[in-house]
Design a protein around this motif. Structure first.
Motif, short mmCIF file in Angstrom:
data_model
loop_
_atom_site.label_atom_id
_atom_site.label_comp_id
_atom_site.label_asym_id
_atom_site.label_seq_id
_atom_site.Cartn_x
_atom_site.Cartn_y
_atom_site.Cartn_z
N HIS A 40 -16.75 26.25 30.36
CA HIS A 40 -17.97 27.29 29.86
C HIS A 40 -18.32 26.04 28.98
O HIS A 40 -19.49 26.01 29.74
CB HIS A 40 -17.94 28.28 28.81
CG HIS A 40 -19.09 28.09 27.91
ND1 HIS A 40 -20.72 28.45 28.42
CD2 HIS A 40 -18.75 27.64 26.77
CE1 HIS A 40 -21.24 28.65 27.49
NE2 HIS A 40 -20.57 27.95 26.67
N MET A 55 -15.71 31.24 23.00
CA MET A 55 -15.45 31.35 24.25
C MET A 55 -14.75 32.56 24.30
O MET A 55 -14.60 33.33 25.56
CB MET A 55 -14.80 29.99 24.88
CG MET A 55 -15.86 29.18 25.12
SD MET A 55 -14.90 26.86 24.98
CE MET A 55 -14.01 27.64 26.33
N LEU A 96 -15.78 33.84 28.42
CA LEU A 96 -16.24 32.55 28.74
C LEU A 96 -15.42 32.25 29.09
O LEU A 96 -14.29 32.42 29.21
CB LEU A 96 -17.16 32.37 27.89
CG LEU A 96 -18.64 32.97 27.01
CD1 LEU A 96 -18.85 32.19 26.13
CD2 LEU A 96 -19.15 33.54 28.02
#
Length: 493
Positions: free
Chosen positions: A433, A424, A429
C-alpha cells in the motif's frame, strides 16, 4: 561586511579548499588500497527540486504477515536498530459498534487498564513503569486500539507482555474506576455546552449520518453514559475484543520466530470469537443549513458531504486534490483566498476522513460573526469553482513535491510504522500500500484529480452547520495582498 573582511574570508576559503584537494590526492595516490566495506548510507542533503517529483529514499519495509490459531491477522516488520519493540492491536470495536448504547465502546476501552486480577490501576501503571514499558489505548468511531512499547530483552519483554495480556484479556472493570471515568465524561459533556465548535460538530454528524452508527459521538452522551453497567462492558469486551476481531501489528528488535511466539501469546490471551460484521454504508443526507444560536464574537462554520470509505479506488486522487484545495495548510486555495487575501479567519482546512463506511468530507473554520454569511458564500463559491476547474498544473506539481518530501515521515520511526501496519491490516489494504500510494500520487494528472473530486463532491448537496450569534451582516472586504481586517482571535476549541 567590509572589503577587508571579505578579502580575509575569501583567502581563508581558498586555503581550506586547497587543503581538501591535497588530502584527496593523498588518499587516492597509486598503490593505496582499501578494505572491502558495506555501503554507507549517504548523509547528503538532497534538494527536492532534484528529485523531479519522485519520493526521496525512505525505509524499505519488509512486511511479513500470518494469522494466529485464533484468527487474528498479524503484520510484522523486523527492525534491529533499537533494542525495543512496538505492539499495536486494532479491533473493530469503535463507537460504530455501540449497538444502541452510545459510549459503551469508549468506556470498555478506557477501563481495560483500571484493574486485572490482583492489581488495581495504580499497580498496573507502576508495573509497566518499573519495566520501562508503556501502555496505550484509544477508541474512535471505527476502531479501538491498545498498544505496548517495551524493551526487547527477554527479562523485560516477558513480564511486560504478561501484564499486557492480562490487561487486554482479563480486565475486571472495577466499579470505582467506572464511576470515576463516568464523572470525568459528565464533566466533559457540561463543558461541551459552552463550546460552540463542539456543538456544531455534534449537530453536523447528526445531520450527516441520521440513524447510522457514525451519527453519535464516540464518548456517548449525558443520557447514555450514566446507565452503562459493568456487565455491559464485560459483554462488549467478550464480543468486540475477540481474537478473530483483532489486527496485531508488531515492529521491533525481534526475529520472525520470536514474533510468532509473542503474537501467539497475545492472541491466546484474548476472548475467542470471530470478526464483527462490517458497518453498513450510510444513506445520503438532506442538504441545507442548521444554525445554533450561541453568544460569541465569532461564528463556527462547518460544511460537509459524505466522502469515501478507505478502500475507494479514488483515494489517492482525492487525497492529492484535497491537499491543493484545503488540506495542505498555507498555500492552499482556501487559506490563500479566505485568510491571506481577506483576513477572514485564523485558519481554515478541509479533509476526507475515509473510514470503514463512507466518512465525511469536511470544511471547517471560524470567522467574525458579522462576516459569517459572506464567508460561508465565499467558501461555497471556492468549492464550486475548484470542482469545475480542477487544479492548475503548478498547484499539482507543488503538491506532489510536498508529499514526496513529507511521505518518508510515515515510516520514520517504529511507532509510525506500527501505526501504518495497524491501519493497513484493519482496512484490509495490500502490503504494498505505501509504495502503491506514492506511485499513484506521482502518476496523477490534473484532469484525473479534477474528475475524482467532481465525482465524489456535489456543491449543491452541502450539509452546513453554523454556531454563533445572530447579528447584522456586513459585506466582505475585497481581496488584497495586505488585508486590513485581521483575525480577531485564535480559534476556540
Amino acid at each position: 561586511m567590509s572589503k577587508r573582511n571579505g578579502l580575509r574570508y575569501g583567502l581563508l576559503g581558498l586555503a581550506v579548499l586547497a587543503l581538501l584537494a591535497i588530502l584527496v590526492l593523498v588518499d587516492n595516490r597509486p598503490g593505496k588500497t582499501r578494505e572491502p566495506a558495506d555501503p554507507v548510507p549517504s548523509t547528503t542533503i538532497e534538494s527536492l527540486a532534484e528529485l523531479n517529483g519522485q519520493a526521496p529514499s525512505r525505509r524499505n519495509l519488509e512486511i511479513q504477515t500470518w494469522q494466529t490459531a485464533e484468527g487474528a491477522k498479524v503484520l510484522f516488520v523486523e527492525a534491529r536498530e533499537l533494542p525495543m519493540f512496538d505492539l499495536r492491536l486494532t479491533f473493530a470495536a469503535g463507537s460504530s459498534q455501540d449497538d444502541g448504547v452510545p459510549g459503551v465502546a469508549m468506556l470498555t476501552n478506557a477501563m481495560l487498564n483500571e484493574g486485572v486480577p490482583g492489581k488495581d490501576v495504580g499497580a498496573i501503571a507502576a508495573s509497566f513503569e518499573n519495566l520501562g514499558a508503556e501502555f496505550g489505548n484509544g477508541s474512535y468511531r471505527d476502531m479501538a486500539v491498545v498498544s505496548l512499547r517495551s524493551l526487547s530483552a527477554v527479562d523485560k519483554r516477558e513480564p511486560a507482555l504478561q501484564l499486557f495480556n492480562q490487561v487486554i484479556g482479563q480486565p475486571t472493570f472495577p466499579e470505582d474506576g467506572l464511576a470515576r471515568i463516568k464523572n470525568q465524561l459528565q464533566a466533559g459533556f457540561e463543558y461541551q455546552k459552552q463550546n460552540p465548535g463542539k456543538l456544531a460538530s455534534l449537530k453536523l454528524f447528526e445531520r450527516l449520518y441520521g440513524e447510522h452508527p457514525y451519527a453519535h459521538p464516540s464518548e456517548g452522551n449525558e443520557e447514555s453514559v450514566p446507565a452503562i453497567s459493568r456487565e455491559q462492558l464485560q459483554a462488549f469486551h467478550a464480543k468486540a475484543y475477540a481474537a478473530g476481531n483483532a489486527v496485531i501489528a508488531l515492529v521491533g528488535d525481534l526475529s520472525r520466530e520470536e514474533a510468532e511466539t509473542l503474537t501467539a501469546k497475545v492472541s491466546a490471551a484474548l476472548p475467542q470469537g470471530p470478526a464483527l460484521p462490517l458497518i453498513a454504508q450510510p444513506t445520503v443526507p438532506h442538504a441545507g443549513l442548521s444554525h445554533i444560536e450561541f453568544p460569541s464574537n465569532q461564528t463556527h462554520l462547518m460544511i460537509a458531504l459524505l466522502g469515501i470509505d478507505r478502500r475507494d479506488p479514488d483515494y489517492a486522487a482525492l487525497y492529492l486534490g484535497n491537499q491543493i484545495f484545503g488540506g495542505g495548510g498555507f498555500g492552499t486555495r482556501l487559506m490563500t483566498e479566505v485568510r491571506e487575501k481577506r483576513g477572514l479567519t485564523y485558519g481554515i482546512s478541509s479533509g476526507f476522513s475515509a473510514m470503514q463506511a463512507r466518512g465525511p468530507f469536511m470544511i471547517s473554520l471560524q470567522t467574525r460573526a458579522e462576516l459569517s454569511a459572506g464567508t460561508l458564500q465565499l467558501v461555497k463559491d471556492l468549492l464550486r469553482d475548484y470542482l469545475a476547474s480542477g487544479p492548475s498544473q503548478e498547484e499539482l506539481d507543488n503538491a506532489k513535491r510536498e508529499l514526496a518530501g513529507s511521505f518518508p515521515l510515515s515510516t520514520a520511526s517504529n511507532a509510525a510504522i506500527v501505526g501504518q501496519l495497524g491501519s493497513m491490516g484493519f482496512y484490509d489494504l495490500p502490503l504494498s500500500h505505501l509504495e502503491d500510494f506514492m506511485r499513484q500520487i506521482q502518476a496523477l494528472t490534473a484532469e484525473q484529480v479534477k474528475a475524482a473530486m467532481a465525482k465524489h463532491l456535489d456543491p449543491e448537496a452541502l450539509v452546513i452547520v453554523t454556531a454563533g450569534p445572530t447579528v447584522e451582516q456586513k459585506e466582505l472586504p475585497p481581496p488584497t495582498d495586505n488585508p486590513v481586517e485581521q483575525p480577531s482571535a485564535v480559534p476556540e476549541h
